[in-house]
Design a protein around this motif. Structure first.
Motif, PDB file in Angstrom:
ATOM      1  N   ARG A  29       0.837  -1.212   0.000  1.00 31.34           N
ATOM      2  CA  ARG A  29       0.000   0.000   0.000  1.00 31.34           C
ATOM      3  C   ARG A  29       0.866   1.254   0.000  1.00 31.34           C
ATOM      4  NH1 ARG A  29      -3.823  -2.954   4.245  1.00 31.34           N
ATOM      5  NH2 ARG A  29      -5.254  -3.914   2.763  1.00 31.34           N
ATOM      6  N   ARG A  30       1.969   1.211   0.755  1.00 36.48           N
ATOM      7  CA  ARG A  30       2.888   2.357   0.768  1.00 36.48           C
ATOM      8  C   ARG A  30       3.501   2.551  -0.613  1.00 36.48           C
ATOM      9  NH1 ARG A  30       8.226   2.073   1.544  1.00 36.48           N
ATOM     10  NH2 ARG A  30       8.122   0.069   2.632  1.00 36.48           N
ATOM     11  N   HIS A  31       3.880   1.466  -1.273  1.00 37.70           N
ATOM     12  CA  HIS A  31       4.448   1.574  -2.619  1.00 37.70           C
ATOM     13  C   HIS A  31       3.449   2.194  -3.585  1.00 37.70           C
ATOM     14  CE1 HIS A  31       7.740  -1.720  -1.991  1.00 37.70           C
ATOM     15  NE2 HIS A  31       7.955  -0.633  -1.292  1.00 37.70           N
ATOM     16  N   VAL A  32       2.177   1.829  -3.471  1.00 38.85           N
ATOM     17  CA  VAL A  32       1.150   2.412  -4.340  1.00 38.85           C
ATOM     18  C   VAL A  32       1.009   3.910  -4.058  1.00 38.85           C
ATOM     19  CG1 VAL A  32      -1.334   2.432  -4.842  1.00 38.85           C
ATOM     20  CG2 VAL A  32      -0.090   0.258  -4.777  1.00 38.85           C
ATOM     21  N   ARG A  33       0.984   4.286  -2.777  1.00 40.33           N
ATOM     22  CA  ARG A  33       0.886   5.713  -2.428  1.00 40.33           C
ATOM     23  C   ARG A  33       2.087   6.494  -2.954  1.00 40.33           C
ATOM     24  NH1 ARG A  33      -0.259   3.577   2.566  1.00 40.33           N
ATOM     25  NH2 ARG A  33       1.769   4.249   3.360  1.00 40.33           N
ATOM     26  N   GLU A  34       3.283   5.951  -2.731  1.00 38.09           N
ATOM     27  CA  GLU A  34       4.498   6.641  -3.183  1.00 38.09           C
ATOM     28  C   GLU A  34       4.539   6.729  -4.706  1.00 38.09           C
ATOM     29  OE1 GLU A  34       7.607   4.367  -1.328  1.00 38.09           O
ATOM     30  OE2 GLU A  34       7.288   5.314   0.627  1.00 38.09           O
ATOM     31  N   GLY A  35       4.129   5.659  -5.370  1.00 38.10           N
ATOM     32  CA  GLY A  35       4.101   5.674  -6.831  1.00 38.10           C
ATOM     33  C   GLY A  35       3.147   6.723  -7.370  1.00 38.10           C
ATOM     34  N   ALA A  36       1.991   6.860  -6.723  1.00 44.33           N
ATOM     35  CA  ALA A  36       1.017   7.881  -7.146  1.00 44.33           C
ATOM     36  C   ALA A  36       1.618   9.280  -7.002  1.00 44.33           C
ATOM     37  CB  ALA A  36      -0.268   7.752  -6.334  1.00 44.33           C
ATOM     38  N   ARG A  37       2.371   9.488  -5.923  1.00 41.55           N
ATOM     39  CA  ARG A  37       3.041  10.791  -5.744  1.00 41.55           C
ATOM     40  C   ARG A  37       4.087  11.022  -6.836  1.00 41.55           C
ATOM     41  NH1 ARG A  37       2.785   9.587  -0.162  1.00 41.55           N
ATOM     42  NH2 ARG A  37       4.930   8.855  -0.152  1.00 41.55           N
ATOM     43  N   HIS A  38       4.839   9.984  -7.191  1.00 40.90           N
ATOM     44  CA  HIS A  38       5.849  10.133  -8.249  1.00 40.90           C
ATOM     45  C   HIS A  38       5.189  10.507  -9.574  1.00 40.90           C
ATOM     46  CE1 HIS A  38       8.631   7.272  -5.837  1.00 40.90           C
ATOM     47  NE2 HIS A  38       8.763   8.511  -5.441  1.00 40.90           N
ATOM     48  N   GLU A  67       4.208   5.470 -14.834  1.00 41.09           N
ATOM     49  CA  GLU A  67       2.818   5.015 -14.931  1.00 41.09           C
ATOM     50  C   GLU A  67       2.741   3.497 -15.082  1.00 41.09           C
ATOM     51  OE1 GLU A  67       0.670   9.010 -16.709  1.00 41.09           O
ATOM     52  OE2 GLU A  67       1.563   7.591 -18.127  1.00 41.09           O
ATOM     53  N   GLU A  68       3.648   2.916 -15.825  1.00 48.03           N
ATOM     54  CA  GLU A  68       3.670   1.461 -15.969  1.00 48.03           C
ATOM     55  C   GLU A  68       4.022   0.795 -14.639  1.00 48.03           C
ATOM     56  OE1 GLU A  68       3.340  -2.348 -17.094  1.00 48.03           O
ATOM     57  OE2 GLU A  68       2.586  -0.606 -18.179  1.00 48.03           O
ATOM     58  N   LEU A  69       5.015   1.330 -13.957  1.00 49.71           N
ATOM     59  CA  LEU A  69       5.371   0.800 -12.640  1.00 49.71           C
ATOM     60  C   LEU A  69       4.204   0.924 -11.667  1.00 49.71           C
ATOM     61  CD1 LEU A  69       9.013   2.142 -12.283  1.00 49.71           C
ATOM     62  CD2 LEU A  69       8.308  -0.252 -12.474  1.00 49.71           C
ATOM     63  N   GLN A  70       3.484   2.033 -11.747  1.00 50.31           N
ATOM     64  CA  GLN A  70       2.339   2.232 -10.866  1.00 50.31           C
ATOM     65  C   GLN A  70       1.262   1.185 -11.143  1.00 50.31           C
ATOM     66  OE1 GLN A  70       2.214   3.867  -8.269  1.00 50.31           O
ATOM     67  NE2 GLN A  70       0.055   4.054  -7.737  1.00 50.31           N
ATOM     68  N   ARG A  71       1.005   0.897 -12.405  1.00 50.08           N
ATOM     69  CA  ARG A  71       0.034  -0.162 -12.741  1.00 50.08           C
ATOM     70  C   ARG A  71       0.488  -1.498 -12.166  1.00 50.08           C
ATOM     71  NH1 ARG A  71      -0.505   2.968 -17.271  1.00 50.08           N
ATOM     72  NH2 ARG A  71       1.153   1.939 -18.443  1.00 50.08           N
ATOM     73  N   GLN A  72       1.773  -1.777 -12.255  1.00 50.84           N
ATOM     74  CA  GLN A  72       2.300  -3.029 -11.704  1.00 50.84           C
ATOM     75  C   GLN A  72       2.132  -3.079 -10.184  1.00 50.84           C
ATOM     76  OE1 GLN A  72       6.324  -3.728 -13.084  1.00 50.84           O
ATOM     77  NE2 GLN A  72       5.739  -3.329 -15.212  1.00 50.84           N
ATOM     78  N   HIS A  73       2.434  -1.963  -9.510  1.00 50.83           N
ATOM     79  CA  HIS A  73       2.246  -1.900  -8.052  1.00 50.83           C
ATOM     80  C   HIS A  73       0.781  -2.130  -7.693  1.00 50.83           C
ATOM     81  CE1 HIS A  73       6.272  -0.775  -6.972  1.00 50.83           C
ATOM     82  NE2 HIS A  73       6.227   0.410  -7.550  1.00 50.83           N
ATOM     83  N   GLU A  74      -0.117  -1.468  -8.422  1.00 49.35           N
ATOM     84  CA  GLU A  74      -1.548  -1.601  -8.134  1.00 49.35           C
ATOM     85  C   GLU A  74      -2.043  -3.021  -8.395  1.00 49.35           C
ATOM     86  OE1 GLU A  74      -3.162   1.537 -10.530  1.00 49.35           O
ATOM     87  OE2 GLU A  74      -2.587   3.088  -9.080  1.00 49.35           O
TER      88      GLU A  74
END
Length: 94
Positions: A29-38, A67-74
């Motif tokens: 969940r933290r990775h998703v939050r941080e990715g959204a901020r990035h 954005e691709e990394l964020q999709r992967q995290h999600e």
């Protein structure tokens, strides 16, 4: 929702800022939050570059990567949450 944590819920010695009390789900969940901020920060950077008539190609290419990394995290978070939910439903009496 308070859950009892077990040793298997944690990744011991994980070196990416994960505290010893942070569960795998909390880390994801933290990775998703941080990715959204990035992603948001990169959008803002591109806007500022455009406002100053500066090149944006590299920043836009990096945004695509973020954005691709964020999709992967999600996607990863969704899979782990589904697995956790499935495990919980199996141990709860019907």
């Amino acid at each position: 929702m308070s859950q009892k944590r077990t040793a298997s819920d944690r990744i011991i010695g994980y070196a990416d800022g994960m505290s010893s009390a942070e569960t795998v789900l909390e880390m994801l969940r933290r990775h998703v939050r941080e990715g959204a901020r990035h992603v948001a920060n990169q959008h803002e950077l591109i806007t500022r570059l455009k406002q100053h008539s500066l090149p944006t190609a590299d920043a836009e290419a990096l945004l695509v990567t973020f954005e691709e990394l964020q999709r992967q995290h999600e996607d990863h978070l969704a899979r782990v949450e589904a697995e956790a939910s499935s495990r919980q439903s199996k141990i709860r009496p019907s």
